[in-house]
Scaffold this active site. Structure first.
Site, PDB file in Angstrom:
ATOM      1  N   HIS A 264      43.431  37.749  51.715  1.00  6.15           N
ATOM      2  CA  HIS A 264      43.332  36.970  50.481  1.00  6.15           C
ATOM      3  C   HIS A 264      41.907  37.034  49.923  1.00  6.15           C
ATOM      4  CE1 HIS A 264      47.039  35.093  52.208  1.00  6.15           C
ATOM      5  NE2 HIS A 264      47.410  35.234  50.952  1.00  6.15           N
TER       6      HIS A 264
ATOM      7  N   HIS B 130      42.820  41.839  46.946  1.00 10.05           N
ATOM      8  CA  HIS B 130      44.221  41.414  46.824  1.00 10.05           C
ATOM      9  C   HIS B 130      44.498  40.928  45.402  1.00 10.05           C
ATOM     10  CE1 HIS B 130      47.972  39.267  47.336  1.00 10.05           C
ATOM     11  NE2 HIS B 130      47.382  38.123  47.074  1.00 10.05           N
TER      12      HIS B 130
ATOM     13  N   HIS C 191      45.140  33.564  41.068  1.00  8.40           N
ATOM     14  CA  HIS C 191      46.208  32.927  41.844  1.00  8.40           C
ATOM     15  C   HIS C 191      45.834  32.619  43.286  1.00  8.40           C
ATOM     16  CE1 HIS C 191      46.943  36.906  43.601  1.00  8.40           C
ATOM     17  NE2 HIS C 191      47.714  36.310  44.485  1.00  8.40           N
TER      18      HIS C 191
END
Length: 685
Positions: A545, A549, A585
């Site tokens: 993460h 990514h 996100h």
């Protein structure tokens, strides 16, 4: 030198310069070891080494290779025999020596050697090629590596074909130097012997295939059947000999499948993607059996597809042939299969939990969760209702069918229980006031789409394709991003080129292609500052993460936004919201899951009441970062209501990445997007 290897000389044991006609016992052999080797005069230390196992990785299997066992077959002791013997000792291999073919076969049957070295230089003692053929005739020698020691050629080099035809794997041109023998043994150990060791492990894999209760079929890259297991024979009624060597197209097909299903399957697997779905197979007796089929391409040498593995599992309701079950099957193929075409780069596994084959829970078998996800998606209650209404429409009068169409339109929205005003014609001021109290100024349509409760004029461009200047991006990085609009774009190359800052550069390129700055009415410098501060809040120490990514998700989002069917359903504001949501996100992801944070009682879990903890944090922090500094506030020039719409869409998209909402969102997508579009295309509209 390493530890001495135990040497058992069958038939004749050379000791003290004399030959004994009978084989020594193991005790005598050990005594011989300790006293010395007559050829060299050097003492041999008794073996004191512990056997060590070598770890060998074979695909997902981890194998352990025992100490190598070598059999030397030399009619008499000479410098070449001694060279290999001392090389075995140096390499810590167990070594036996045989003087006759009979003794060699006897020793091989007892010890099952990994490597046999046969003296092929002197035909007057024994026929080396005949001995090799005799060894190959033994069932247990299938994976034994056999080497022929040949004379150094006087003139022209001789062909090795006679040796290969006899069963030899390799030849060794005589060289008595111990290091030459030692190097040859090492090459054999890590080459032919290691390869044969892995092939032996394949027997365990084939045993598992033979015992599997699922029908398994393996075909070549040209889709020629190469293997079927007993379960396949039992289910389909064929024998192996009737199928192996045939092309898939030669096997009769069931007429119950959709006409274009085979074309869809082939198109998917030839791209290196797995396909999974419902398929009717035709048994030898002509009956059709409904199966859950998963076809996996196997990538081999050169990165090309070399085999296809098909796992077929009959469904429990395979005997149901009524119209409604066929309709559900056809719709599941149409609506769900595209989501099962998994790309290798995501590395996702496919696992399905099947029903228990026995009466107790211990017999339940588990496969991968992806098939269960799609299965649960199909069985969602709203989907069942819509399918029932669709079926009822076929036999209904026109007024009823039209009424059911209106029912379907209502069911495909998400706000089934939200209050709505009955009319807006009597008093528009009252309606606006009450509507504002009810909807907070926004009215949801479906999924993440929003419109204003009162039609507000806004300055959205009809399409967002005007690129902004990217001249300040270094040429090397720009070259890396040349194919960013292709699915095969490699984000890791960009990560390396940008020193682990791919999000800023890729964001500038993609946002420019979609005209985001033009839509937001913000300068490119503000966008650049925003991308830099967002990327700075991704943790570079996270193995997954991180900003790479985020770049990968941004690229995939942009790729899908360019597809025609997606464009038909989205407005420019939706595109901008999707790109921003993809960028932020996972911002400030701590590298831990929601469950971990809730169980640990972290501050974030307490703040967000153990509900969508990380997703709420990502969305909230993204807006905090953006709005606290005008230098990076990409929203500062937006009209208020337009900003609220965009903000709500971004928040919803980020919160939708919480996996507990997966089934709900997939159902909304299928019922609100896929089916209406398919109906429009079918009607030619």
């Amino acid at each position: 030198m390493g530890c001495a290897s135990s040497i058992h000389i069958s038939d004749r044991v050379v000791y003290g310069g004399k030959e004994s006609e009978d084989a020594h016992s193991p005790q005598q052999t050990n005594t011989t070891q300790q006293q010395g080797n007559p050829a060299s005069g050097l003492p041999i230390k008794p073996s004191s080494c512990k056997t060590t196992l070598t770890e060998v990785q074979f695909g997902p299997m981890k194998l352990y290779e025992d100490q190598l066992q070598v059999l030397l077959v030399f009619a008499k002791e000479d410098s070449q025999n001694n060279g290999f013997y001392w090389a075995c000792e140096k390499a810590n291999f167990r070594c036996n020596v045989a003087r006759t073919p009979e003794a060699a076969l006897e020793s091989l049957l007892e010890k099952h050697h990994d490597l046999v070295i046969i003296d092929h230089r002197h035909s007057r003692y024994f026929d080396a090629e005949a001995l090799c053929r005799s060894i190959r005739a033994v069932n247990t020698s299938e994976n034994t590596v056999i080497v022929a020691v040949v004379k150094r050629p006087d003139r022209e080099e001789a062909s090795v074909m006679p040796l290969i035809n006899a069963g030899f794997n390799r030849r060794y041109v005589e060289n008595t130097n111990m290091m030459a023998c030692y190097n040859e043994l090492l090459q054999l150990e890590h080459g032919e012997v290691r390869a044969q060791f892995k092939l032996r492990a394949c027997n365990a894999i084939f045993t598992a295939l033979e015992q599997s209760q699922e029908a398994i079929e393996i075909t070549s890259e040209d889709q020629v059947i190469q293997y079927v297991n007993p379960a396949y024979e039992s289910i389909m009624g064929y024998q192996q000999g009737e199928l192996i060597g045939k092309e898939i197209i030669e096997v009769p097909k069931s007429e119950k499948n959709k006409p274009d299903l085979l074309e869809t399957i082939n198109s998917c697997i030839r791209k290196g993607k797995e396909w999974q779905g419902i398929y009717y197979a035709k048994k030898k007796n002509g009956d059709s059996v409904q199966q859950n089929v998963k076809i996996t391409p196997v990538i081999g040498q050169g990165g090309k597809i070399r085999h296809y593995v098909s796992i077929n599992r009959p469904l429990n309701d395979n005997n149901r042939t009524d119209k409604s079950s066929e309709r559900v099957q056809a719709e599941s193929q149409t609506d769900i299969q595209p989501s099962k075409h998994k790309d290798r780069r995501k590395g996702s596994l496919d696992v399905r939990s099947t029903t228990s084959r026995g009466s107790d829970g211990s017999s339940q078998r588990r496969h991968s969760s992806m098939a269960r996800i799609h299965s649960m998606t199909i069985e969602a209650p709203i989907t069942k209702v819509i399918n029932i209404i669709n079926a009822a429409q076929e036999s209904s009068p026109m007024p009823v069918a039209e009424a059911l169409d209106r029912v379907l339109e209502i069911l495909r929205t998400t706000e089934l229980y939200s209050p709505q005003l009955g009319t807006k014609e009597e008093d528009p001021h009252t309606n606006d006031l009450v509507g504002g109290l009810m909807t907070d100024g926004l009215r949801r349509l479906s999924g993440n789409e929003y419109i204003f409760a009162t039609k507000q004029p806004h300055h959205l461009p009809s399409h967002l394709t005007t690129p902004l200047s990217l001249n300040d991006i270094p040429p090397r990085i720009a070259q890396t991003m040349e194919n960013e609009d292709c699915w095969d774009f490699d984000v890791f190359n960009l990560e390396a080129a940008t020193m682990k800052r791919p999000l800023t550069y890729l964001g500038l390129k993609i946002f420019s292609r979609f005209g985001v700055c033009e839509f937001l009415s913000c300068p490119e410098a503000t966008l650049r500052s925003w991308l830099q501060v967002i990327e700075a809040n991704y943790h570079a120490t996270n193995s997954y993460h991180n900003s790479s990514h985020a770049s990968d998700v941004l690229h995939a989002t942009a790729y899908f936004l360019c597809k025609d069917r997606v464009k038909q359903s989205l407005d420019p504001i939706d595109e901008v919201a999707a790109l921003i949501a993809a960028t932020v996100h996972d911002v400030d992801h701590p590298g831990r899951t929601n469950s971990f944070l809730c169980n640990a009682g972290s501050e974030l879990a307490i703040l967000y009441n153990d509900t969508a903890v990380l997703e709420s944090h990502h969305a909230a922090l993204a807006f905090q970062i953006t709005t606290r500094d005008d230098k990076c506030n990409i929203f500062k020039n937006m009209e208020r209501n337009e900003y609220r719409t965009l903000r709500q869409a971004i928040i919803d998209m980020v919160l939708a990445t919480e996996m507990t909402k997966h089934f709900e969102h997939v159902n909304k997508f299928v019922n609100s997007i896929n089916k209406p579009l398919a109906a429009l295309e079918e009607n030619g509209t």
